[in-house]
Structure formats: C-alpha cells, structure tokens
Design a protein around this motif. Structure first.
Motif, PDB file in Angstrom:
ATOM      1  N   LEU A  22      -4.665  -2.104 -10.754  1.00  0.00           N
ATOM      2  CA  LEU A  22      -3.626  -2.958 -10.173  1.00  0.00           C
ATOM      3  C   LEU A  22      -4.246  -4.003  -9.248  1.00  0.00           C
ATOM      4  N   SER A  23      -5.209  -3.606  -8.459  1.00  0.00           N
ATOM      5  CA  SER A  23      -5.896  -4.529  -7.563  1.00  0.00           C
ATOM      6  C   SER A  23      -6.602  -5.634  -8.354  1.00  0.00           C
ATOM      7  N   VAL A  36       2.793   6.588  -6.997  1.00  0.00           N
ATOM      8  CA  VAL A  36       1.850   7.599  -7.486  1.00  0.00           C
ATOM      9  C   VAL A  36       2.471   8.994  -7.397  1.00  0.00           C
ATOM     10  N   GLU A  89      -4.719   8.196  -9.769  1.00  0.00           N
ATOM     11  CA  GLU A  89      -4.385   7.264  -8.695  1.00  0.00           C
ATOM     12  C   GLU A  89      -5.511   6.257  -8.469  1.00  0.00           C
ATOM     13  N   VAL A  90      -6.743   6.736  -8.488  1.00  0.00           N
ATOM     14  CA  VAL A  90      -7.897   5.851  -8.298  1.00  0.00           C
ATOM     15  C   VAL A  90      -7.943   4.804  -9.407  1.00  0.00           C
ATOM     16  N   PHE A 138      -5.447   3.774 -11.282  1.00  0.00           N
ATOM     17  CA  PHE A 138      -4.283   2.894 -11.174  1.00  0.00           C
ATOM     18  C   PHE A 138      -4.474   1.857 -10.073  1.00  0.00           C
ATOM     19  N   ARG A 139      -4.906   2.310  -8.896  1.00  0.00           N
ATOM     20  CA  ARG A 139      -5.089   1.380  -7.771  1.00  0.00           C
ATOM     21  C   ARG A 139      -6.144   0.317  -8.104  1.00  0.00           C
ATOM     22  N   ASP A 140      -7.231   0.739  -8.727  1.00  0.00           N
ATOM     23  CA  ASP A 140      -8.294  -0.201  -9.094  1.00  0.00           C
ATOM     24  C   ASP A 140      -7.783  -1.228 -10.101  1.00  0.00           C
ATOM     25  N   GLU A 163       0.816  -1.220   0.000  1.00  0.00           N
ATOM     26  CA  GLU A 163       0.000   0.000   0.000  1.00  0.00           C
ATOM     27  C   GLU A 163       0.851   1.273   0.000  1.00  0.00           C
ATOM     28  N   LYS A 214      -5.064  12.681  -8.337  1.00  0.00           N
ATOM     29  CA  LYS A 214      -5.959  11.817  -7.542  1.00  0.00           C
ATOM     30  C   LYS A 214      -6.800  10.890  -8.418  1.00  0.00           C
ATOM     31  N   ILE A 231       2.705   1.863  -3.268  1.00  0.00           N
ATOM     32  CA  ILE A 231       1.852   2.416  -4.324  1.00  0.00           C
ATOM     33  C   ILE A 231       1.734   3.930  -4.148  1.00  0.00           C
ATOM     34  N   SER A 232       1.620   4.382  -2.910  1.00  0.00           N
ATOM     35  CA  SER A 232       1.557   5.826  -2.647  1.00  0.00           C
ATOM     36  C   SER A 232       2.830   6.516  -3.119  1.00  0.00           C
TER      37      SER A 232
END
Length: 146
Positions: free
Chosen positions: A85-86, A68, A78-79, A81-83, A61, A75, A64-65
């Motif tokens: 990647l998950s 980014v 980032e949303v 990318f995180r989605d 976690e 932002k 990833i921050s």
C-alpha cells in the motif's frame, strides 16, 4: 406516462454506468490483492467496504491497523499489505505530481495535441540551425561558391 418511462430508462442507464465503474474499481483492488498474494482477504475487503482504491488511499496509520484486524490478517500478511500500500501510494503521488495530461469531465485523460510550444519552438530553431550548417558546409571544407 411516456415521460415517466423515459425517465426510468435514463435512471436505469445511469445506475448501470455507475455499477460498471464501481465493478471496474473493485476489480482493480481484487487484481492488486492477487498481485501481492493477499487475494484470500478479498471477500472481507468487499464486506467491510475496502473495495476501491479511493477508500484505500484515504487510510491513515490507525485505519490500516483497523483494516488489518477487521479482515483477519496475520502479522506477515500485515507487513506485505502495508509495504504494498505504501509503495502504491508513493507511485500514485509521483504520477499525480508529474502528470502533465489533463482530464476531461469524466476523469479520463485527454490526448494531447502536438508536443507543446516549447518543443515546437525548439524544433523550429534546430531546423533553422541545421539549414545554416548545411549552407556553411562547403565553405568550411575549403570550397568556394561561384
């Protein structure tokens, strides 16, 4: 002197093969970024070493921050990318858990020969069952064999 030349040629071949693998892995990350509409960050990903899925899959976690912030994502990016990647990591874990294919020494999947003993036994039993049904077929319809 001849042996040295052969060694140099072998070393060059090995480094070329390694470059091809790395470039292939990098292309996969680049294509994935294009697919999720974040390909504008590819040069920064490359520069910072986030250029293979081996690296991306290890990110925690806080990593990833850092990624980014380092590559300059906003932002909204980032949303996304995180989605992405998950979801990719979930699919990879599911594939790894359910993959019945074995890998050879190079990490490539081996082709399976046949369908396995369970299937073969089942097919044999079904074949025998079908033969029995066909032989009984006339008796069930009221015909007698003479």
């Amino acid at each position: 002197n001849n042996n040295n030349n052969n060694t140099d040629v072998n070393n060059n071949n090995n480094s070329t093969n390694q470059n091809v693998v790395v470039n292939d892995e990098q292309n996969k990350v680049k294509q994935w970024l294009e697919m999720i509409a974040l390909d504008q960050f590819w040069p920064a990903f490359q520069k910072e070493g986030y250029n293979t899925f081996n690296v991306l899959n290890l990110l925690k976690e806080n990593d990833i921050s850092v990624l980014v912030q380092t590559v300059g994502m906003g932002k909204g990016h980032e949303v996304l990318f995180r989605d992405a990647l998950s979801n990719r990591q979930k699919l990879q874990r599911k594939f790894d858990r359910h993959s019945h294919r074995k890998r050879d020494n190079d990490g490539n999947h081996k082709e399976r020969k046949g369908r396995g003993k369970w299937f073969e036994n089942r097919e044999n039993k079904e074949g025998e069952k079908n033969k029995e049904e066909k032989s009984d077929d006339g008796a069930r319809r009221g015909f007698s064999r003479r």
